[in-house]
Design a protein around this motif. Structure first.
Motif, PDB file in Angstrom:
ATOM      1  N   ASP A  64      73.193  58.286  64.421  1.00  0.00           N
ATOM      2  CA  ASP A  64      74.450  58.828  63.900  1.00  0.00           C
ATOM      3  C   ASP A  64      75.651  58.392  64.740  1.00  0.00           C
ATOM      4  N   ARG A  65      75.394  58.011  65.995  1.00  0.00           N
ATOM      5  CA  ARG A  65      76.486  57.730  66.923  1.00  0.00           C
ATOM      6  C   ARG A  65      76.693  56.247  67.215  1.00  0.00           C
ATOM      7  N   CYS A  66      75.822  55.397  66.724  1.00  0.00           N
ATOM      8  CA  CYS A  66      75.985  53.971  67.009  1.00  0.00           C
ATOM      9  C   CYS A  66      75.312  53.155  65.914  1.00  0.00           C
ATOM     10  N   THR A  67      75.569  51.863  65.923  1.00  0.00           N
ATOM     11  CA  THR A  67      74.983  50.968  64.937  1.00  0.00           C
ATOM     12  C   THR A  67      74.029  50.015  65.641  1.00  0.00           C
ATOM     13  N   VAL A  68      72.768  50.119  65.310  1.00  0.00           N
ATOM     14  CA  VAL A  68      71.773  49.159  65.794  1.00  0.00           C
ATOM     15  C   VAL A  68      71.100  48.537  64.580  1.00  0.00           C
ATOM     16  N   ARG A  69      70.636  47.310  64.721  1.00  0.00           N
ATOM     17  CA  ARG A  69      69.955  46.647  63.612  1.00  0.00           C
ATOM     18  C   ARG A  69      68.514  47.123  63.478  1.00  0.00           C
ATOM     19  N   ARG A  70      67.953  47.578  64.611  1.00  0.00           N
ATOM     20  CA  ARG A  70      66.546  47.964  64.594  1.00  0.00           C
ATOM     21  C   ARG A  70      66.329  49.156  65.510  1.00  0.00           C
ATOM     22  N   ALA A  71      65.555  50.117  65.042  1.00  0.00           N
ATOM     23  CA  ALA A  71      65.165  51.269  65.865  1.00  0.00           C
ATOM     24  C   ALA A  71      63.673  51.473  65.694  1.00  0.00           C
ATOM     25  N   VAL A  72      62.980  51.705  66.828  1.00  0.00           N
ATOM     26  CA  VAL A  72      61.534  51.877  66.812  1.00  0.00           C
ATOM     27  C   VAL A  72      61.208  53.221  67.452  1.00  0.00           C
ATOM     28  N   GLY A  73      60.562  54.104  66.695  1.00  0.00           N
ATOM     29  CA  GLY A  73      60.102  55.373  67.220  1.00  0.00           C
ATOM     30  C   GLY A  73      58.605  55.322  67.452  1.00  0.00           C
ATOM     31  N   VAL A  74      58.167  55.790  68.620  1.00  0.00           N
ATOM     32  CA  VAL A  74      56.750  55.742  68.992  1.00  0.00           C
ATOM     33  C   VAL A  74      56.297  57.145  69.386  1.00  0.00           C
ATOM     34  N   ASP A  75      55.170  57.579  68.842  1.00  0.00           N
ATOM     35  CA  ASP A  75      54.622  58.874  69.251  1.00  0.00           C
ATOM     36  C   ASP A  75      53.117  58.873  69.048  1.00  0.00           C
ATOM     37  N   ALA A  76      52.435  59.728  69.816  1.00  0.00           N
ATOM     38  CA  ALA A  76      50.977  59.799  69.754  1.00  0.00           C
ATOM     39  C   ALA A  76      50.470  60.623  68.587  1.00  0.00           C
ATOM     40  N   VAL A  77      51.316  61.493  68.039  1.00  0.00           N
ATOM     41  CA  VAL A  77      50.875  62.447  67.025  1.00  0.00           C
ATOM     42  C   VAL A  77      51.290  61.964  65.635  1.00  0.00           C
ATOM     43  N   PRO A  78      50.327  61.664  64.767  1.00  0.00           N
ATOM     44  CA  PRO A  78      50.680  61.185  63.427  1.00  0.00           C
ATOM     45  C   PRO A  78      51.612  62.126  62.669  1.00  0.00           C
ATOM     46  N   ALA A  79      51.411  63.433  62.823  1.00  0.00           N
ATOM     47  CA  ALA A  79      52.241  64.388  62.079  1.00  0.00           C
ATOM     48  C   ALA A  79      53.700  64.340  62.535  1.00  0.00           C
ATOM     49  N   PHE A  80      53.933  64.110  63.823  1.00  0.00           N
ATOM     50  CA  PHE A  80      55.311  63.964  64.297  1.00  0.00           C
ATOM     51  C   PHE A  80      55.937  62.696  63.722  1.00  0.00           C
ATOM     52  N   ILE A  81      55.172  61.609  63.719  1.00  0.00           N
ATOM     53  CA  ILE A  81      55.653  60.352  63.151  1.00  0.00           C
ATOM     54  C   ILE A  81      55.989  60.535  61.666  1.00  0.00           C
ATOM     55  N   ASP A  82      55.106  61.226  60.943  1.00  0.00           N
ATOM     56  CA  ASP A  82      55.332  61.453  59.513  1.00  0.00           C
ATOM     57  C   ASP A  82      56.613  62.240  59.289  1.00  0.00           C
ATOM     58  N   TYR A  83      56.823  63.281  60.106  1.00  0.00           N
ATOM     59  CA  TYR A  83      58.031  64.096  59.957  1.00  0.00           C
ATOM     60  C   TYR A  83      59.276  63.247  60.244  1.00  0.00           C
ATOM     61  N   ALA A  84      59.236  62.482  61.326  1.00  0.00           N
ATOM     62  CA  ALA A  84      60.385  61.647  61.675  1.00  0.00           C
ATOM     63  C   ALA A  84      60.675  60.627  60.584  1.00  0.00           C
ATOM     64  N   ALA A  85      59.623  60.010  60.040  1.00  0.00           N
ATOM     65  CA  ALA A  85      59.812  59.003  59.003  1.00  0.00           C
ATOM     66  C   ALA A  85      60.411  59.618  57.742  1.00  0.00           C
ATOM     67  N   ARG A  86      60.007  60.854  57.425  1.00  0.00           N
ATOM     68  CA  ARG A  86      60.533  61.522  56.220  1.00  0.00           C
ATOM     69  C   ARG A  86      62.003  61.893  56.386  1.00  0.00           C
ATOM     70  N   THR A  87      62.396  62.232  57.603  1.00  0.00           N
ATOM     71  CA  THR A  87      63.763  62.722  57.820  1.00  0.00           C
ATOM     72  C   THR A  87      64.722  61.643  58.303  1.00  0.00           C
ATOM     73  N   ILE A  88      64.211  60.462  58.588  1.00  0.00           N
ATOM     74  CA  ILE A  88      65.067  59.340  58.998  1.00  0.00           C
ATOM     75  C   ILE A  88      64.741  58.162  58.083  1.00  0.00           C
ATOM     76  N   ALA A  89      65.250  58.206  56.886  1.00  0.00           N
ATOM     77  CA  ALA A  89      64.994  57.139  55.917  1.00  0.00           C
ATOM     78  C   ALA A  89      66.177  56.176  55.921  1.00  0.00           C
ATOM     79  N   ARG A  90      66.175  55.277  56.893  1.00  0.00           N
ATOM     80  CA  ARG A  90      67.282  54.335  57.034  1.00  0.00           C
ATOM     81  C   ARG A  90      66.736  52.920  57.203  1.00  0.00           C
ATOM     82  N   PRO A  91      67.485  51.925  56.756  1.00  0.00           N
ATOM     83  CA  PRO A  91      67.044  50.545  56.947  1.00  0.00           C
ATOM     84  C   PRO A  91      66.929  50.203  58.436  1.00  0.00           C
ATOM     85  N   GLY A  92      65.929  49.422  58.780  1.00  0.00           N
ATOM     86  CA  GLY A  92      65.779  48.959  60.152  1.00  0.00           C
ATOM     87  C   GLY A  92      65.070  49.924  61.073  1.00  0.00           C
ATOM     88  N   VAL A  93      64.631  51.077  60.548  1.00  0.00           N
ATOM     89  CA  VAL A  93      63.931  52.069  61.368  1.00  0.00           C
ATOM     90  C   VAL A  93      62.435  51.974  61.081  1.00  0.00           C
TER      91      VAL A  93
END
Length: 229
Positions: A64-93
């Motif tokens: 929300d505060r900057c423009t990057v072409r690519r963002a990579v989120g990494v986590d050990a818990v599939p459910a956390f990844i699923d939640y993040a992916a559902r709530t951050i639906a943006r190109p390049g993520v």
């Protein structure tokens, strides 16, 4: 082996929504994301990597505060990844599900326990009452992870590490492997031999050494070649 029911609980999304409205967390992530965005915007960095992204709260505020072409989120818990992916639906993520281990732990059995809503109670070899064991995520070294993301992308990236007690070891591992992110952001324990070793290696690797004032037991630091906070 499947992960324990708590981490696949259908109520996990509800917990994520509740925590996202927490005044404490909102203030914490607003402050942290403003620091990260300042580094990214000043240097026009194209990539943000969040190792230990949890529900994706910080990642979302950074975007929300900057423009990057690519963002990579990494986590050990599939459910956390699923939640993040559902709530951050943006190109390049994109998201990677993996337990990122220090090299010193690669030959030992992994016992990662994760708490659904208190990350301070998560980590390797923490007491059973602190959380539930994650058993179904692949394990990667930090060098494996950064190689997968791409060495050129890493060189021009803001790398944030929050691995609950492993940060200092992962920083030393990535520097020893020859990776040099534009900015490295991690938690460090003051007056701890591993923390001092990580700071010394950072300095030798061309990063400005952060000052750790006061008597707080741990600090979150961001280090670049020309600046540190």
């Amino acid at each position: 082996m499947p992960s324990t029911p708590l981490l696949n609980d259908p109520d996990l999304a509800r917990i994520g929504d509740q925590l996202s409205a927490s005044p404490f967390l909102c203030t914490r992530f607003a402050l942290e994301s403003s620091v990260i965005a300042s580094f990214i915007n000043t240097r026009a960095l194209p990539t943000y990597i969040d190792v230990g992204c949890w529900y994706g709260y910080l990642l979302r505020q950074v975007l929300d505060r900057c423009t990057v072409r690519r963002a990579v989120g990494v986590d050990a818990v599939p459910a956390f990844i699923d939640y993040a992916a559902r709530t951050i639906a943006r190109p390049g993520v994109e998201f990677i599900n993996a337990i990122v281990l220090p090299e010193s732990r690669r030959a030992r059995p992994v016992c990662l326990r994760v708490h659904s809503h208190d990350t301070s109670k998560s980590g390797l070899d923490v007491p059973p009452e602190a959380g539930v064991e994650v058993t179904d995520a692949p394990t990667l070294s930090i060098a494996d992870l950064l190689t997968r993301i791409g060495p050129n992308a890493v060189q021009h990236a803001y790398l944030k590490i929050d691995a609950e007690g492993c940060d200092e070891h992962l920083v030393m591992d990535l520097l020893t492997a020859g990776f040099r992110p534009a900015v490295i952001h991690f938690e460090i324990l003051k007056n701890h031999s591993d923390g001092e070793a990580a700071l010394a290696l950072l300095e030798r690797s061309g990063y400005r050494r952060p000052a750790l004032p006061g008597d707080h037991p741990y600090y979150s630091v961001a280090c670049a070649a020309d600046h540190t906070v």
